[in-house]
Design a protein around this motif. Structure first.
Motif, PDB file in Angstrom:
ATOM      1  N   ASP A   1      10.506  45.242  13.954  1.00 42.15           N
ATOM      2  CA  ASP A   1      10.638  46.452  14.778  1.00 42.15           C
ATOM      3  C   ASP A   1      10.066  47.654  14.039  1.00 42.15           C
ATOM      4  OD1 ASP A   1      12.013  44.734  16.422  1.00 42.15           O
ATOM      5  OD2 ASP A   1      13.985  45.614  16.050  1.00 42.15           O
ATOM      6  N   LEU A   2      10.388  47.772  12.756  1.00 39.99           N
ATOM      7  CA  LEU A   2       9.892  48.887  11.944  1.00 39.99           C
ATOM      8  C   LEU A   2       8.373  48.888  11.878  1.00 39.99           C
ATOM      9  CD1 LEU A   2      10.150  51.134   9.755  1.00 39.99           C
ATOM     10  CD2 LEU A   2      10.411  49.272   8.078  1.00 39.99           C
ATOM     11  N   VAL A   3       7.780  47.732  11.655  1.00 44.52           N
ATOM     12  CA  VAL A   3       6.328  47.652  11.513  1.00 44.52           C
ATOM     13  C   VAL A   3       5.626  48.026  12.813  1.00 44.52           C
ATOM     14  CG1 VAL A   3       4.402  46.067  11.119  1.00 44.52           C
ATOM     15  CG2 VAL A   3       6.389  46.025   9.599  1.00 44.52           C
ATOM     16  N   THR A   4       6.179  47.583  13.953  1.00 41.79           N
ATOM     17  CA  THR A   4       5.510  47.926  15.219  1.00 41.79           C
ATOM     18  C   THR A   4       5.594  49.424  15.499  1.00 41.79           C
ATOM     19  OG1 THR A   4       5.206  47.190  17.503  1.00 41.79           O
ATOM     20  CG2 THR A   4       7.457  47.549  16.809  1.00 41.79           C
ATOM     21  N   ILE A   5       6.687  50.078  15.105  1.00 45.56           N
ATOM     22  CA  ILE A   5       6.763  51.541  15.215  1.00 45.56           C
ATOM     23  C   ILE A   5       5.714  52.188  14.332  1.00 45.56           C
ATOM     24  CG2 ILE A   5       8.190  53.551  14.664  1.00 45.56           C
ATOM     25  CD1 ILE A   5      10.629  51.929  15.512  1.00 45.56           C
ATOM     26  N   ALA A   6       5.587  51.689  13.086  1.00 43.66           N
ATOM     27  CA  ALA A   6       4.607  52.262  12.163  1.00 43.66           C
ATOM     28  C   ALA A   6       3.180  52.054  12.658  1.00 43.66           C
ATOM     29  CB  ALA A   6       4.789  51.636  10.778  1.00 43.66           C
ATOM     30  N   ALA A   7       2.892  50.876  13.228  1.00 45.89           N
ATOM     31  CA  ALA A   7       1.536  50.584  13.700  1.00 45.89           C
ATOM     32  C   ALA A   7       1.147  51.475  14.871  1.00 45.89           C
ATOM     33  CB  ALA A   7       1.428  49.116  14.090  1.00 45.89           C
ATOM     34  N   TRP A   8       2.066  51.680  15.823  1.00 41.45           N
ATOM     35  CA  TRP A   8       1.759  52.526  16.977  1.00 41.45           C
ATOM     36  C   TRP A   8       1.764  54.018  16.599  1.00 41.45           C
ATOM     37  CZ3 TRP A   8      -0.471  51.393  21.366  1.00 41.45           C
ATOM     38  CH2 TRP A   8      -0.372  50.111  21.899  1.00 41.45           C
ATOM     39  N   SER A   9       2.613  54.431  15.649  1.00 37.19           N
ATOM     40  CA  SER A   9       2.692  55.845  15.280  1.00 37.19           C
ATOM     41  C   SER A   9       1.576  56.225  14.321  1.00 37.19           C
ATOM     42  CB  SER A   9       4.049  56.130  14.616  1.00 37.19           C
ATOM     43  OG  SER A   9       5.114  55.802  15.462  1.00 37.19           O
ATOM     44  N   ASN A  10       1.332  55.388  13.350  1.00 37.97           N
ATOM     45  CA  ASN A  10       0.231  55.506  12.385  1.00 37.97           C
ATOM     46  C   ASN A  10       0.032  56.928  11.832  1.00 37.97           C
ATOM     47  OD1 ASN A  10      -1.782  54.275  10.879  1.00 37.97           O
ATOM     48  ND2 ASN A  10      -3.373  54.764  12.367  1.00 37.97           N
ATOM     49  N   PRO A  11       0.954  57.521  11.059  1.00 36.36           N
ATOM     50  CA  PRO A  11       2.139  56.864  10.526  1.00 36.36           C
ATOM     51  C   PRO A  11       3.397  57.259  11.299  1.00 36.36           C
ATOM     52  CG  PRO A  11       1.720  58.826   9.275  1.00 36.36           C
ATOM     53  CD  PRO A  11       0.666  58.784  10.347  1.00 36.36           C
TER      54      PRO A  11
END
Length: 680
Positions: free
Chosen positions: A281-291
């Motif tokens: 879940d954390l990684v998908t937030i980081a990928a879409w937010s970038n960062p």
């Protein structure tokens, strides 16, 4: 907002506990995203606590074999109704095609498709709740609507835990075979034969003497000997009735003194089990937010603030994210470790058999894109096309070419080129009578109420006969011979019965199990007194060593087997009891695995594809009696990995002549004349 379209699957069966929805591609005109981290499998994470999504893909975590899923397309955000949903998450989703469909983790999509409306960005809301009482699995709702500017994923409601218990590591200490003994008691419905617990413990992985000594238990010799080990470790506890139930074990490193390398692996795996799903879940937030920003994570993830720091520490240590100055960016998946190249052992063989130019395949082939090609007046002609993506085998019949599929009904293309589904689902491994008139197979339904059903289809009259449905997947069709269907039924753990069924009559069960049957002669491989025995057409009996290796040559007097590196064919003469080996041209596929497995064009002629030589289009024809080879290169239309149509082996004699031996006369027209008339 308006509901535009929906599709449903009440018995979706996820692979590896993962529900998959993907774009259904018609073209790739939409440019790729600048952020490659949104690609499927671009990061080193799994499907998350509920679901994650990216560029053309959505993964959701499922805990049971069957799931009920409804997918909806809306023109705007639908009303949020918390209701009895346990978990709700929203995520951006980018579609390259404007069409999405449920599929499998290892590739492919199901038949149902959802038209989203156009290519571009969408938001998807994923809702999950348990199925109703008496039903297995969960109920899911996927709602899509357009979103011009993607907002980061957000978990709106959580009922199930976001973090999980740690993995205690006993699997790495005891090995699979001892842990399997615990499953015997803790996994409901686990089938094992009588006496399984008292069999010797397989020697693949054994607990060390040091481990056994520290637990005060003798090294196990049988599976039953593993029970004291499992009790000492806390994996099993007595249930008060003489049986055992699952316990709550401590981490193995807290109980045992283990080598440093093993202890470090166990400790790392323990922490990973706690945070691996939430880290996705954390990684998908980081990928879409970038960062993404650390200050926003607790709210987006819907977890307590105190969960964030240990989660970040794990994700950094596992190289899933990079953290700097309060910002979190996703890291790409690490490449797999390189392995030293295996030294290839060169096999010394006799000179490769020579081939001469030969004729095209007798009954044609199915191309890589589904075209059914036959030869007329010496030229290849496209008879028709099969749209299914899961083509498996093809048979010449009296009325046309039948192409079997691994998903749903096969396709029948008649000699005029008209194509359509067969009137009944014959499964992915149908059989055909040698005269080309009848096809038989097993239709299977895998779901909460699993069943199978045996069908026979007469292509000349279009009649269908069916046996009643079973309650499970138990039946396999062996052959059609002399107007009857032979099939086996599984009645227990590795226990089978064999039956003969003549349509219009009740099946007749045999006293011994039939493993194989030659449809041309009726010769059989049976289980007699615990050993495989060949019963020839004349009633003679021959012992058969290595029964799973051999297959009948049409006619039942010989059996054959394939080998590779280098490719060879072995032939067993049943009357003489001798075996001969014949080298094949390099690259020939001598395996028995469709769709590139060899086929018999006549009882004396076996045809191979040659995909292992870099040519997926060359075929090699072997004349068994004189041990000679021909080759033929299929035309360009064959494409990638074509496969051959299996010809009719027996043609009925002309008017006034006796029928071919060993077969029942057919009703109606002579097959040879019927084929010729329709092809004209």
């Amino acid at each position: 907002m308006t509901l535009l379209e929906f599709c449903e699957d009440d018995e979706y069966s996820p692979e590896y506990g993962t529900i998959v929805l993907r774009d259904v591609y018609r073209d790739k005109t939409l440019p790729a995203l600048d952020n490659e981290l949104l690609g499927e499998n671009a990061t080193g994470t799994v499907s998350g606590t509920v679901a994650t999504a990216g560029d053309g893909w959505l993964y959701a975590t499922a805990d049971h074999l069957y799931q009920a899923i409804r997918c909806e397309a809306h023109d705007g955000p639908p009303e949020l109704r918390l209701g009895n949903w346990e978990d709700i998450v929203e995520s951006p989703f980018r579609s390259r095609s404007g069409i999405a469909g449920l599929g499998w983790l290892m590739g492919g999509t199901l038949s149902g498709e959802l038209s989203l409306g156009a290519k571009g960005f969408y938001r998807v809301r994923v809702c999950r709740r348990p199925a109703d009482a008496g039903e297995e699995g969960d109920v899911w709702l996927f709602q899509f609507w357009p979103e011009e500017v993607p907002e980061p994923p957000r978990w709106l409601k959580r009922t199930r835990p976001a973090i999980h218990p740690e993995e205690p590591g006993w699997r790495q200490v005891f090995g699979y075979d001892v842990i399997e003994v615990s499953w015997y008691f803790t996994l409901v419905g686990m089938l094992r034969p009588d006496g399984w617990l008292d069999e010797p413990l397989p020697g693949r992985e054994q607990p060390s003497e040091s481990v056994c000594g520290q637990l005060g238990v003798d090294p196990p010799r049988t599976r039953r000997d593993g029970i004291p080990l499992l009790v000492a470790a806390g994996l099993l506890v007595e249930d008060g009735t003489g049986g055992y139930q699952a316990g709550t074990p401590r981490r193995a490193t807290e109980v045992l003194d283990l080598p440093d390398e093993l202890a470090n692996r166990i400790d790392a795996a323990a922490v990973r089990a706690v945070y691996v799903w939430l880290a996705a879940d954390l990684v998908t937030i980081a990928a879409w937010s970038n960062p993404a920003h650390v200050r926003d994570l607790a709210g987006l993830l819907a977890v307590p603030e105190e969960t964030v720091e240990p989660l970040l520490a794990y994700a950094v240590s596992d190289k899933l994210i990079h953290r700097e100055n309060g910002a979190v960016t996703a890291l790409p998946r690490r490449p797999p470790p390189t392995r030293p190249a295996r030294r290839r052992v060169e096999t010394v063989r006799r000179e490769e058999p020579a081939t001469v130019a030969g004729s095209p395949p007798k009954a044609g082939f199915v191309s890589g894109d589904g075209a059914v090609v036959v030869w007329r007046a010496g030229e290849p002609v496209v008879l028709g096309r099969v749209e299914s993506d899961y083509r498996y085998r093809a048979f010449e019949t009296l009325t046309g070419v039948y192409v079997a599929s691994s998903g749903g009904q096969g396709q029948l293309i008649d000699w005029t080129g008209a194509a359509g589904p067969a009137p009944v689902d014959l499964g992915m491994l149908p059989v055909r009578s040698v005269d080309g008139r009848c096809l038989a197979g097993v239709e299977t339904h895998v779901g909460r109420r699993t069943w199978d059903q045996v069908h026979v289809f007469d292509v000349a009259t279009e009649e269908v006969w069916s046996l009643p449905k079973s309650d499970e997947l138990t039946r396999t069709v062996l052959a059609v011979h002399d107007g009857s269907v032979y099939f086996t039924t599984r009645s227990g753990y590795m226990t089978f019965t064999a039956s003969r069924w003549t349509p219009g009559q009740e099946p007749v069960e045999f006293a011994s199990t039939v493993h194989q049957l030659d449809p041309l002669s009726g010769a059989q491989v049976r289980e007699e007194a615990g050993a495989a025995t060949v019963f020839t057409a004349s009633g003679e009996q021959r012992a058969l060593p290595e029964p799973h290796r051999w297959r009948f040559v049409p006619g039942g007097a010989l059996m054959h087997s394939g080998g590779h590196e280098p490719p060879v064919v072995q032939v067993l003469d049943l009357a003489a009891g001798t075996t001969a080996e014949y080298p094949l041209p390099d690259g020939c596929d001598a395996s028995g695995t469709p769709s590139t497995s060899p086929i018999w064009e006549t009882p004396d002629t076996l045809v191979f594809s040659q995909p292992n030589r870099g040519s997926t289009r060359r075929i090699v024809r072997w004349h068994l009696e004189r041990n000679e080879f021909e080759h033929f290169d299929l035309p360009e239309i064959a494409g990638y990995r074509p496969f051959l149509v299996e010809p009719i082996l027996v043609r009925q004699a002309g008017p006034g002549q006796p029928d071919a031996p060993g077969r029942r006369p057919l009703r109606g027209d002579d097959p040879e004349r019927l084929i010729d008339q329709v092809q004209r």
